[in-house]
Design a protein around this motif. Sequence first.
Motif, mmCIF file in Angstrom:
data_model
loop_
_atom_site.group_PDB
_atom_site.id
_atom_site.type_symbol
_atom_site.label_atom_id
_atom_site.label_comp_id
_atom_site.label_asym_id
_atom_site.label_seq_id
_atom_site.Cartn_x
_atom_site.Cartn_y
_atom_site.Cartn_z
ATOM 1 N N THR A 113 44.117 57.947 1.419
ATOM 2 C CA THR A 113 45.125 57.260 0.604
ATOM 3 C C THR A 113 44.840 57.460 -0.879
ATOM 4 O OG1 THR A 113 45.452 55.579 2.316
ATOM 5 C CG2 THR A 113 46.176 55.029 0.089
ATOM 6 N N THR A 114 43.577 57.302 -1.269
ATOM 7 C CA THR A 114 43.194 57.493 -2.671
ATOM 8 C C THR A 114 43.393 58.931 -3.116
ATOM 9 O OG1 THR A 114 41.548 55.720 -2.494
ATOM 10 C CG2 THR A 114 41.289 57.272 -4.309
ATOM 11 N N ALA A 115 43.080 59.885 -2.235
ATOM 12 C CA ALA A 115 43.250 61.298 -2.564
ATOM 13 C C ALA A 115 44.722 61.629 -2.818
ATOM 14 C CB ALA A 115 42.697 62.173 -1.442
ATOM 15 N N THR A 119 48.500 61.346 7.137
ATOM 16 C CA THR A 119 49.438 60.492 6.422
ATOM 17 C C THR A 119 50.705 61.290 6.126
ATOM 18 O OG1 THR A 119 49.668 58.984 4.539
ATOM 19 C CG2 THR A 119 48.633 61.096 4.101
ATOM 20 N N SER A 120 51.795 60.573 5.924
ATOM 21 C CA SER A 120 53.070 61.205 5.570
ATOM 22 C C SER A 120 53.523 60.651 4.227
ATOM 23 C CB SER A 120 54.139 60.922 6.638
ATOM 24 O OG SER A 120 53.803 61.546 7.857
ATOM 25 N N ILE A 121 54.129 61.517 3.422
ATOM 26 C CA ILE A 121 54.530 61.142 2.071
ATOM 27 C C ILE A 121 55.997 61.479 1.859
ATOM 28 C CG2 ILE A 121 54.030 61.410 -0.392
ATOM 29 C CD1 ILE A 121 51.365 62.858 0.768
ATOM 30 N N HIS A 122 56.788 60.481 1.490
ATOM 31 C CA HIS A 122 58.122 60.729 0.959
ATOM 32 C C HIS A 122 57.956 60.851 -0.553
ATOM 33 C CE1 HIS A 122 60.276 59.617 4.676
ATOM 34 N NE2 HIS A 122 59.395 58.640 4.795
ATOM 35 N N GLY A 123 58.364 61.968 -1.103
ATOM 36 C CA GLY A 123 58.205 62.150 -2.542
ATOM 37 C C GLY A 123 59.459 62.693 -3.186
ATOM 38 N N CYS A 124 59.682 62.329 -4.437
ATOM 39 C CA CYS A 124 60.787 62.920 -5.194
ATOM 40 C C CYS A 124 60.362 63.067 -6.645
ATOM 41 C CB CYS A 124 62.071 62.094 -5.063
ATOM 42 S SG CYS A 124 62.008 60.506 -5.870
ATOM 43 N N ILE A 125 61.010 63.982 -7.329
ATOM 44 C CA ILE A 125 60.652 64.294 -8.710
ATOM 45 C C ILE A 125 61.923 64.438 -9.524
ATOM 46 C CG2 ILE A 125 60.548 66.784 -8.251
ATOM 47 C CD1 ILE A 125 58.212 66.947 -10.217
ATOM 48 N N ILE A 165 71.203 60.012 -12.362
ATOM 49 C CA ILE A 165 69.950 60.759 -12.321
ATOM 50 C C ILE A 165 69.951 61.663 -11.096
ATOM 51 C CG2 ILE A 165 68.695 58.948 -11.045
ATOM 52 C CD1 ILE A 165 66.215 59.812 -12.720
ATOM 53 N N ILE A 166 69.410 62.871 -11.272
ATOM 54 C CA ILE A 166 69.289 63.834 -10.170
ATOM 55 C C ILE A 166 67.809 63.960 -9.799
ATOM 56 C CG2 ILE A 166 69.634 66.234 -9.458
ATOM 57 C CD1 ILE A 166 71.962 66.371 -11.396
ATOM 58 N N LEU A 167 67.515 63.837 -8.518
ATOM 59 C CA LEU A 167 66.142 63.883 -8.022
ATOM 60 C C LEU A 167 66.033 64.897 -6.886
ATOM 61 C CD1 LEU A 167 65.835 60.019 -7.773
ATOM 62 C CD2 LEU A 167 64.569 61.378 -9.419
ATOM 63 N N ALA A 168 64.937 65.638 -6.869
ATOM 64 C CA ALA A 168 64.635 66.531 -5.740
ATOM 65 C C ALA A 168 63.658 65.804 -4.825
ATOM 66 C CB ALA A 168 64.033 67.836 -6.243
ATOM 67 N N GLN A 169 63.988 65.701 -3.541
ATOM 68 C CA GLN A 169 63.214 64.887 -2.606
ATOM 69 C C GLN A 169 62.750 65.710 -1.416
ATOM 70 O OE1 GLN A 169 63.658 63.532 0.605
ATOM 71 N NE2 GLN A 169 62.051 61.995 0.447
ATOM 72 N N ASP A 170 61.562 65.377 -0.905
ATOM 73 C CA ASP A 170 61.047 66.070 0.275
ATOM 74 C C ASP A 170 59.899 65.249 0.863
ATOM 75 O OD1 ASP A 170 60.949 68.132 2.150
ATOM 76 O OD2 ASP A 170 59.388 69.197 1.055
ATOM 77 N N GLU A 171 59.498 65.604 2.055
ATOM 78 C CA GLU A 171 58.352 64.965 2.707
ATOM 79 C C GLU A 171 57.206 65.964 2.843
ATOM 80 O OE1 GLU A 171 61.534 62.465 3.075
ATOM 81 O OE2 GLU A 171 61.510 64.480 3.928
ATOM 82 N N SER A 172 56.001 65.431 2.836
ATOM 83 C CA SER A 172 54.814 66.228 3.102
ATOM 84 C C SER A 172 53.940 65.464 4.084
ATOM 85 C CB SER A 172 54.037 66.509 1.809
ATOM 86 O OG SER A 172 52.908 67.316 2.082
ATOM 87 N N HIS A 173 53.412 66.179 5.063
ATOM 88 C CA HIS A 173 52.569 65.566 6.086
ATOM 89 C C HIS A 173 51.161 66.144 5.946
ATOM 90 C CE1 HIS A 173 56.347 64.145 7.780
ATOM 91 N NE2 HIS A 173 56.787 65.379 7.658
ATOM 92 N N VAL A 174 50.211 65.278 5.683
ATOM 93 C CA VAL A 174 48.839 65.717 5.416
ATOM 94 C C VAL A 174 47.941 65.294 6.564
ATOM 95 C CG1 VAL A 174 46.894 65.585 3.824
ATOM 96 C CG2 VAL A 174 49.234 65.487 2.931
ATOM 97 N N GLU A 183 53.162 56.692 3.967
ATOM 98 C CA GLU A 183 53.321 55.987 5.234
ATOM 99 C C GLU A 183 52.462 56.662 6.305
ATOM 100 O OE1 GLU A 183 55.207 53.339 5.583
ATOM 101 O OE2 GLU A 183 56.639 53.391 3.911
ATOM 102 N N ASN A 184 52.261 55.954 7.417
ATOM 103 C CA ASN A 184 51.530 56.547 8.539
ATOM 104 C C ASN A 184 52.326 57.666 9.188
ATOM 105 O OD1 ASN A 184 49.246 54.881 8.304
ATOM 106 N ND2 ASN A 184 50.237 53.249 9.475
ATOM 107 N N THR A 185 53.655 57.556 9.154
ATOM 108 C CA THR A 185 54.534 58.585 9.698
ATOM 109 C C THR A 185 55.831 58.565 8.898
ATOM 110 O OG1 THR A 185 55.548 59.427 11.732
ATOM 111 C CG2 THR A 185 55.612 57.055 11.389
ATOM 112 N N ALA A 186 56.661 59.562 9.098
ATOM 113 C CA ALA A 186 57.948 59.620 8.405
ATOM 114 C C ALA A 186 59.067 59.436 9.417
ATOM 115 C CB ALA A 186 58.094 60.968 7.685
#
Length: 199
Positions: A177-179, A68-74, A30-39, A85-88
């Motif tokens: 967190t809910t948002a 908050t920090s988010i590790h995400g992949c699609i 499987i191929i996934l595109a991954q990145d972080e976002s800091h909100v 997470e609280n931080t990355a």
Amino acid sequence: MKGKWRNSTHRLCQHFKKKQKFEDRGLKVIILAQDESHVRVEYPNIRVVCPKDEKPKIKANWNKNLKTSIHGCIDNEGKWTFTQENTANRETFCRHLDKIVENYPEYRVFMILIDNSTYHDGDIVREHIYRLRAQGKNIKLIHFPRYCSNLNPIEEEWRPFKRNIHNRIILIKEELTTAVVDGIAAMSTASNSHSRGRH
């Protein structure tokens, strides 16, 4: 810069050739595109009218350090895997890799497209990948060329996601967190709708 681009592009092509070799051996890839976002929650300026000689007093009931920090992949079908997470850092990235493996139990090889952030590298990450490999899960981190984040398809998803969160009134961490969960779910639904429309 052109030389670095050619070298990076060549490495990407080599990885995709390896994908075919893995599949020829009967391994699901499987191929996934991954990145972080800091909100970070930002609040608008407030205009207050008060007598000239008095100092304005404003009672605020929000947390100025709400973030908050988010590790995400699609994946190619628009399915999201994310870790909030609280931080990355390297430790949180390793937990995110665990969640990816958990969400795709039928796959043996994970080709993850990532940028050159420092927490995507280092002894902690390499040792964690070795442990996953010992469990039969082969993680391949494929780096995009430097300064070419626009090549990552997940970047287009983050912009409306963060804009929608900033348009909401958020006062406490639980609401943030809910948002984030709601925002990821909305993006997954939209991506799946587009995927069905293409078929």
